[in-house]
Scaffold this active site. Structure first.
Site, PDB file in Angstrom:
ATOM      1  CG  ASP A 122      -0.849  -0.205  -3.044  1.00 24.32           C
ATOM      2  OD1 ASP A 122      -1.263  -0.926  -3.978  1.00 24.32           O
ATOM      3  OD2 ASP A 122       0.212   0.440  -3.112  1.00 24.32           O
ATOM      4  NE  ARG A 123      -2.556   1.812  -9.061  1.00 25.85           N
ATOM      5  CZ  ARG A 123      -2.605   1.592 -10.375  1.00 25.85           C
ATOM      6  NH1 ARG A 123      -2.111   0.477 -10.876  1.00 25.85           N
ATOM      7  NH2 ARG A 123      -3.164   2.475 -11.172  1.00 25.85           N
TER       8      ARG A 123
ATOM      9  CB  SER B 170       9.246   1.689   1.729  1.00 23.41           C
ATOM     10  OG  SER B 170       9.678   2.045   0.448  1.00 23.41           O
TER      11      SER B 170
ATOM     12  N   GLY C 286      -2.808  -3.434  -7.672  1.00 22.16           N
ATOM     13  CA  GLY C 286      -2.376  -3.425  -6.280  1.00 22.16           C
ATOM     14  C   GLY C 286      -3.538  -3.083  -5.350  1.00 22.16           C
TER      15      GLY C 286
ATOM     16  CB  ILE D 296       2.322  -5.221   3.915  1.00 21.17           C
ATOM     17  CG1 ILE D 296       1.820  -5.760   5.263  1.00 21.17           C
ATOM     18  CG2 ILE D 296       3.788  -5.585   3.674  1.00 21.17           C
ATOM     19  CD1 ILE D 296       1.909  -7.270   5.421  1.00 21.17           C
TER      20      ILE D 296
END
Ligand SMILES: Nc1ncnc2c1ncn2[C@@H]1O[C@H](COP(=O)(O)OP(=O)(O)O)[C@@H](O)[C@H]1O
Ligand SMILES: CC(C)(COP(=O)(O)O)[C@@H](O)C(=O)NCCC(=O)O
Ligand SMILES: [K+]
Length: 255
Positions: free
Chosen positions: A101-102, A17, A99, A14
């Site tokens: 995601d990182r 954007s 994060g 998630i």
């Protein structure tokens, strides 16, 4: 049959954007697609299939990584909900508020290509994440992503129009408003990221440089248009986060 070969599961990243989906059979990533955020107060399982891009039922294991808490919350009712935690990502020295995601992209990038690696994720935000050969996080940076830079300029000014990301780099010295915005944002971002790459390669000359995120291909294309001399050292891979999820799947941590 071997669970690792046959098991179907979904990875969901998630982002700020949109939602990024990956459908796996065991370790094989069969398909990826993106969808828009889910409206708040909607239960994901009540959404029509065409909204999620997949026929989802409660039996399919779901590995979720999220940098958007309000969207994460909507999945709490899903039975096989497995939220990826930063502590489960086998990299050293990550700071607590990094994060996910990182962290996943760094894990996936390093495992797919090699450590050391520098991951450049051109998403809503543009992030750089540097990992050394011992899987230790060295440092990174965060700036507004390309679209966000264009959007913020037009929303915070009266006279500047909204411009979408152009395919072609225009002249650096522009003589109309649109091209001035394009030049200002693109030459500054492209040049700025190069200084990070140069500095990283002085420290880690053998490092891979990997571009990912929604604007990765476009970023690579701009550098091609500029004849960027470091280009052959740069890899574009939109699936780094899914390689990171796959690595956690293989470790058996979630299901
Ligand atoms: N359909 C789309 N929706 C949003 N962003 C898009 C889309 N197609 C391309 N992009 C580009 O992708 C970037 C967002 O990257 P992405 O990795 O999808 O974001 P995030 O992971 O932060 O949700 C934007 O800067 C935009 O230029
Ligand atoms: C920097 C980010 C907003 C990038 O998110 P994205 O652009 O992929 O939606 C996200 O990684 C995040 O919320 N990070 C927390 C702060 C940090 O990494 O230091
Ligand atoms: K990102």
């Amino acid at each position: 049959m071997n669970r690792k070969i046959s098991q179907e599961w979904l990875g969901l990243m998630i982002g700020n954007s949109r939602l990024h989906w990956g459908y796996f059979q065991g370790e094989i990533l069969q398909r990826t697609w993106d969808t828009v955020h889910i409206q708040e107060y909607v239960k994901p399982l009540e959404l029509p299939n065409n909204f999620l891009g997949f026929s989802l039922d409660n039996s399919l294991p779901l590995m979720i990584a999220s940098v958007v808490p309000s969207q994460t919350q909507l999945w709490q009712t899903y039975q096989k909900f497995n939220l990826v935690r930063l502590d489960d990502v086998p990299l050293n020295n990550l700071y607590p508020s990094m994060g996910i995601d990182r962290a996943l992209a760094a894990l996936g990038g390093g495992e797919m290509y090699q450590f050391p690696c520098l991951i450049i994720d051109a998403g809503t935000a543009l992030t750089l994440t540097g990992i050394d050969g011992d899987r230790t996080f060295i440092g990174g940076a965060i700036l507004p992503g390309l679209k966000l830079q264009f959007d913020s300029l037009s929303t915070k000014t009266a006279a500047l129009p909204n411009i979408s990301l152009p395919k072609k780099l225009s002249d650096r010295w522009a003589n109309n408003t649109g091209n001035s915005i394009i030049s200002g944002i693109l030459y500054t971002v492209l040049g700025g990221i190069k200084t990070f790459i140069d500095d990283w390669l002085i420290k880690y000359p053998e490092s891979k440089i990997i571009l990912t995120g929604g604007d990765a291909t476009q970023l690579y294309d701009y550098w091609q248009q500029e004849n960027y001399e470091q280009l052959e050292q740069i890899i574009v891979d939109p699936n780094l986060i899914f390689w990171g999820m796959r690595s956690l799947y293989v470790s058996g941590l979630y299901f």
